[in-house]
Design an enzyme around this catalytic site. Structure first.
Site, PDB file in Angstrom:
ATOM      1  CG  ASP A 238      -1.790   1.183   1.362  1.00 58.93           C
ATOM      2  OD1 ASP A 238      -2.320   1.632   0.335  1.00 58.93           O
ATOM      3  OD2 ASP A 238      -1.947   1.692   2.488  1.00 58.93           O
TER       4      ASP A 238
ATOM      5  CG  ASP B 271      -1.757   7.374   0.406  1.00 58.65           C
ATOM      6  OD1 ASP B 271      -0.735   7.558  -0.270  1.00 58.65           O
ATOM      7  OD2 ASP B 271      -2.900   7.693   0.020  1.00 58.65           O
TER       8      ASP B 271
END
Length: 266
Positions: A11, A13
């Site tokens: 991922d 962020d």
């Protein structure tokens, strides 16, 4: 029998970088005349909520709607130019040192590095390239006549991330049981469940509980660092642009590959 390739899925962020990649560009977008000061302040508030409490599904949906409506009418080339011109100044100091080390380790172990993000391709792809990633799965905004319509063509979020990973694995031949996954959010549990080695990174409360229940390692990243201060990342693998005719892209996902040459012995 040949060993099947593996990958590490990250991922973006709050896993690789310390804030929302999309919202990080609100000030450059204002300077480029794309958004108003009011929109910048709303983005800053959304960022505060995201960082302090961890945005839940409803907050993320509101943020998605806000950002998609905000960019309606924007010139695509202008957005890409602003991102390219400001990328290092905006994102470089936000990258977690620990994440860069992990990416290096996976690359040196011969695994592909795939960035999987709900943010738009215009932001995610250049960040992934800066990090030396091999592939990207990201949200794609709807475009007509070189401008964003305000609609979303493909949303890489929650269960869709897992589906895209599985489709990519089918295309690339990845052994998902021996692949790795990293995320901070409970919304990415399906993505983490898709691989054999799931890791919670700076997890929100819900993901922390699930990680404890399932025995997933919990990693704490705390040191944002300028990439230029680090040892150069290993060169990425050869272009995988041919994948654009099938696999994830065929079902609407955004897929990106680096064009640098394969390192010796990879």
């Amino acid at each position: 029998m040949a060993t099947r390739p593996t990958a590490a899925f990250f991922d973006l962020d709050k896993t690789i970088i310390a804030k929302s990649s999309t919202l990080a560009f609100s000030k450059p977008f204002q300077a480029g005349g794309l958004i108003s000061r009011r929109a910048v302040l709303r983005s800053a508030y959304a960022q505060f909520v995201y960082l302090v409490g961890g945005a839940d599904h409803d907050q993320m949906e509101k943020m998605r709607q806000f950002m998609s409506q905000l960019c309606a009418g924007w010139d695509v080339a202008t957005v890409r130019e602003i991102v390219a011109d400001t990328l290092h100044n905006i994102v470089d100091p936000l990258v977690y040192d620990e994440a860069v080390s992990l990416i290096e380790e996976h690359r040196l172990a011969g695994r592909d590095v795939v960035v999987v993000s709900a943010s738009g391709t215009e932001v995610v792809e250049p960040i992934a390239e800066m990090l030396g990633a091999d592939l990207v799965i990201a949200t794609r905004m709807e475009i007509e006549d070189g401008r964003y319509t305000g609609g979303i063509e493909y949303y890489a979020y929650a269960e869709e991330k897992a589906r895209a990973i599985e489709e990519l694995a089918a295309t690339m031949g990845y052994d998902l049981e021996n692949s790795y996954g990293y995320s901070d959010s409970v919304t990415d549990v399906p993505m983490l469940e898709a691989v054999g080695h799931a890791h919670a990174v700076n997890p929100d409360k819900e993901l922390r509980k699930i990680a404890a229940d399932r025995g997933w390692p919990v990693l704490v990243f705390t040191k944002p660092v300028a990439l230029r201060s680090r040892v150069p990342l290993p060169p990425a693998k050869p272009t995988l642009a041919a994948l654009a005719v099938g696999g994830v892209v065929a079902v609407g996902g955004a897929l990106w590959a680096s064009s640098r040459k394969r390192r010796p012995g990879a």
